[in-house]
Scaffold this motif. Structure first.
Motif, PDB file in Angstrom:
ATOM      1  N   ASN A 122      -2.826 -16.643  11.519  1.00 20.52           N
ATOM      2  CA  ASN A 122      -1.628 -16.261  10.764  1.00 20.52           C
ATOM      3  C   ASN A 122      -1.268 -17.205   9.619  1.00 20.52           C
ATOM      4  N   ASN A 123      -2.311 -17.654   8.893  1.00 20.55           N
ATOM      5  CA  ASN A 123      -2.037 -18.372   7.653  1.00 20.55           C
ATOM      6  C   ASN A 123      -2.989 -18.016   6.525  1.00 20.55           C
ATOM      7  N   LEU A 124      -3.965 -17.176   6.789  1.00 25.65           N
ATOM      8  CA  LEU A 124      -4.899 -16.719   5.753  1.00 25.65           C
ATOM      9  C   LEU A 124      -4.153 -16.152   4.547  1.00 25.65           C
ATOM     10  N   GLN A 125      -3.065 -15.445   4.811  1.00 27.12           N
ATOM     11  CA  GLN A 125      -2.290 -14.831   3.738  1.00 27.12           C
ATOM     12  C   GLN A 125      -1.580 -15.859   2.865  1.00 27.12           C
ATOM     13  N   GLU A 153      -1.729  -7.987  10.610  1.00 28.86           N
ATOM     14  CA  GLU A 153      -2.394  -6.933   9.841  1.00 28.86           C
ATOM     15  C   GLU A 153      -1.579  -6.528   8.614  1.00 28.86           C
ATOM     16  N   LYS A 154      -0.262  -6.471   8.760  1.00 28.15           N
ATOM     17  CA  LYS A 154       0.584  -6.011   7.657  1.00 28.15           C
ATOM     18  C   LYS A 154       0.721  -7.052   6.550  1.00 28.15           C
ATOM     19  N   TRP A 155       0.308  -8.309   6.822  1.00 32.32           N
ATOM     20  CA  TRP A 155       0.439  -9.363   5.814  1.00 32.32           C
ATOM     21  C   TRP A 155      -0.903  -9.861   5.290  1.00 32.32           C
ATOM     22  N   ASP A 159      -7.561  -5.984   1.877  1.00 37.05           N
ATOM     23  CA  ASP A 159      -8.054  -5.158   2.983  1.00 37.05           C
ATOM     24  C   ASP A 159      -9.225  -5.839   3.697  1.00 37.05           C
ATOM     25  N   LEU A 160      -9.533  -5.336   4.894  1.00 34.74           N
ATOM     26  CA  LEU A 160     -10.578  -5.950   5.718  1.00 34.74           C
ATOM     27  C   LEU A 160     -11.952  -5.874   5.067  1.00 34.74           C
ATOM     28  N   ALA A 161     -12.227  -4.803   4.334  1.00 34.32           N
ATOM     29  CA  ALA A 161     -13.530  -4.688   3.661  1.00 34.32           C
ATOM     30  C   ALA A 161     -13.696  -5.795   2.626  1.00 34.32           C
ATOM     31  N   ARG A 176     -17.607  -9.573  11.950  1.00 34.99           N
ATOM     32  CA  ARG A 176     -17.019  -8.504  12.766  1.00 34.99           C
ATOM     33  C   ARG A 176     -15.522  -8.463  12.527  1.00 34.99           C
ATOM     34  N   THR A 177     -14.973  -7.266  12.492  1.00 39.85           N
ATOM     35  CA  THR A 177     -13.527  -7.116  12.357  1.00 39.85           C
ATOM     36  C   THR A 177     -13.016  -6.226  13.481  1.00 39.85           C
ATOM     37  N   ARG A 178     -11.820  -6.494  13.913  1.00 43.85           N
ATOM     38  CA  ARG A 178     -11.171  -5.666  14.930  1.00 43.85           C
ATOM     39  C   ARG A 178      -9.677  -5.966  14.898  1.00 43.85           C
ATOM     40  N   THR A 179      -8.918  -5.231  15.657  1.00 43.02           N
ATOM     41  CA  THR A 179      -7.481  -5.497  15.736  1.00 43.02           C
ATOM     42  C   THR A 179      -7.129  -5.833  17.180  1.00 43.02           C
ATOM     43  N   TRP A 180      -5.997  -6.489  17.319  1.00 47.58           N
ATOM     44  CA  TRP A 180      -5.517  -6.881  18.647  1.00 47.58           C
ATOM     45  C   TRP A 180      -4.003  -6.804  18.641  1.00 47.58           C
ATOM     46  N   ASN A 181      -3.458  -6.221  19.697  1.00 43.20           N
ATOM     47  CA  ASN A 181      -2.012  -6.118  19.843  1.00 43.20           C
ATOM     48  C   ASN A 181      -1.514  -7.154  20.838  1.00 43.20           C
ATOM     49  N   PRO A 182      -0.842  -8.201  20.353  1.00 40.82           N
ATOM     50  CA  PRO A 182      -0.324  -9.227  21.262  1.00 40.82           C
ATOM     51  C   PRO A 182       0.665  -8.621  22.251  1.00 40.82           C
ATOM     52  N   PRO A 183       0.678  -9.129  23.490  1.00 38.38           N
ATOM     53  CA  PRO A 183       1.581  -8.585  24.507  1.00 38.38           C
ATOM     54  C   PRO A 183       2.996  -9.142  24.395  1.00 38.38           C
ATOM     55  N   THR A 184       3.548  -9.102  23.210  1.00 42.63           N
ATOM     56  CA  THR A 184       4.914  -9.576  22.996  1.00 42.63           C
ATOM     57  C   THR A 184       5.562  -8.775  21.882  1.00 42.63           C
ATOM     58  N   ARG A 185       6.856  -8.576  21.975  1.00 41.24           N
ATOM     59  CA  ARG A 185       7.568  -7.810  20.957  1.00 41.24           C
ATOM     60  C   ARG A 185       7.756  -8.601  19.664  1.00 41.24           C
ATOM     61  N   MET A 186       7.608  -9.928  19.736  1.00 47.14           N
ATOM     62  CA  MET A 186       7.833 -10.761  18.555  1.00 47.14           C
ATOM     63  C   MET A 186       6.653 -10.752  17.582  1.00 47.14           C
ATOM     64  N   ALA A 187       5.481 -10.259  18.003  1.00 52.39           N
ATOM     65  CA  ALA A 187       4.285 -10.321  17.162  1.00 52.39           C
ATOM     66  C   ALA A 187       3.776  -8.929  16.847  1.00 52.39           C
ATOM     67  N   SER A 188       3.299  -8.764  15.622  1.00 51.63           N
ATOM     68  CA  SER A 188       2.740  -7.482  15.212  1.00 51.63           C
ATOM     69  C   SER A 188       1.234  -7.477  15.435  1.00 51.63           C
ATOM     70  N   THR A 189       0.620  -6.325  15.215  1.00 54.75           N
ATOM     71  CA  THR A 189      -0.822  -6.185  15.372  1.00 54.75           C
ATOM     72  C   THR A 189      -1.552  -7.208  14.512  1.00 54.75           C
ATOM     73  N   SER A 190      -2.551  -7.853  15.099  1.00 56.36           N
ATOM     74  CA  SER A 190      -3.345  -8.846  14.382  1.00 56.36           C
ATOM     75  C   SER A 190      -4.690  -8.271  13.992  1.00 56.36           C
ATOM     76  N   ALA A 191      -5.113  -8.593  12.773  1.00 56.67           N
ATOM     77  CA  ALA A 191      -6.482  -8.326  12.345  1.00 56.67           C
ATOM     78  C   ALA A 191      -7.298  -9.561  12.689  1.00 56.67           C
ATOM     79  N   LEU A 192      -8.434  -9.362  13.347  1.00 63.72           N
ATOM     80  CA  LEU A 192      -9.309 -10.470  13.741  1.00 63.72           C
ATOM     81  C   LEU A 192     -10.620 -10.354  12.992  1.00 63.72           C
TER      82      LEU A 192
END
Length: 198
Positions: A122-125, A153-155, A159-161, A176-192
């Protein structure tokens, strides 16, 4: 001229400083914790591998990495974040498993081919020059070394390509690229993104 809101975001999250930086750090420690631990788990560093954590913020991922590896380096341009990480990881620093430095993705200060794993969450952006950062991280990785990047993902800065292409241009393979949904309401979907240095 930056707007008031932009200045607040920069001081709180972009390049945290002062009281806003400390508040931003506490929010990051809660909101990013699950993703940071997940990325360290995916990276799977061993006790002897050298791990470089780029932009560790308040140190949740650093702590997770240094519990697995005896050779962890955390670099961040923010003195406030380094101070928070230093407090969180004091015992690991005292045991010699972790060292911290003021540096950036594009200027790590590390030697050529000296690192086995690079992690950034969460600092690439926030990197001023993503291609320069990726080129530098390729330089410090040993052949066969791996990089794992995660960002909200939203920040994403693009784009991933385009990010995949930037990794390949920097010399990485097996991207490789994929997404992950953290199990917490404070975090949004992550692009990995993960890749290997040949």
């Amino acid at each position: 001229m930056q707007s008031f809101v932009q200045r607040l975001l920069t001081k709180g999250f972009g390049l945290p400083s002062g009281p806003l930086g400390r508040v931003g750090g506490r929010l990051m420690a809660h909101g990013n914790a699950a993703t940071e631990r997940h990325v360290v788990e995916l990276a799977g560093p061993t006790e002897q591998e050298v791990v470089l954590v780029v932009g560790p913020g308040p140190g949740v991922g650093l702590e997770a990495a240094a519990l697995r590896s005896a050779h962890v380096i955390g670099i961040d341009p923010s003195d406030v974040m380094l101070a928070m990480a230093r407090r969180r990881c004091a015992s690991l620093i005292d045991r010699g498993r972790l060292r911290l430095a003021v540096a950036t993705a594009a200027r790590t200060g590390e030697a050529d081919a000296s690192v086995d794993v690079v992690i950034s969450v969460n600092n690439l952006q926030l990197w001023p020059d993503v291609p320069a950062g990726l080129t530098e991280l390729h330089r410090v990785l040993r052949p066969g070394g791996r990089i794992l990047l995660a960002a909200h993902e939203k920040w994403l800065p693009t784009d991933l390509a385009t990010l995949t292409n930037a990794l390949e241009t920097a010399g990485f393979t097996s991207v490789r690229t994929r997404t992950w949904n953290p199990p917490t309401r404070m975090a949004s979907t992550s692009a990995l993104l993960s890749a290997v240095r040949v």
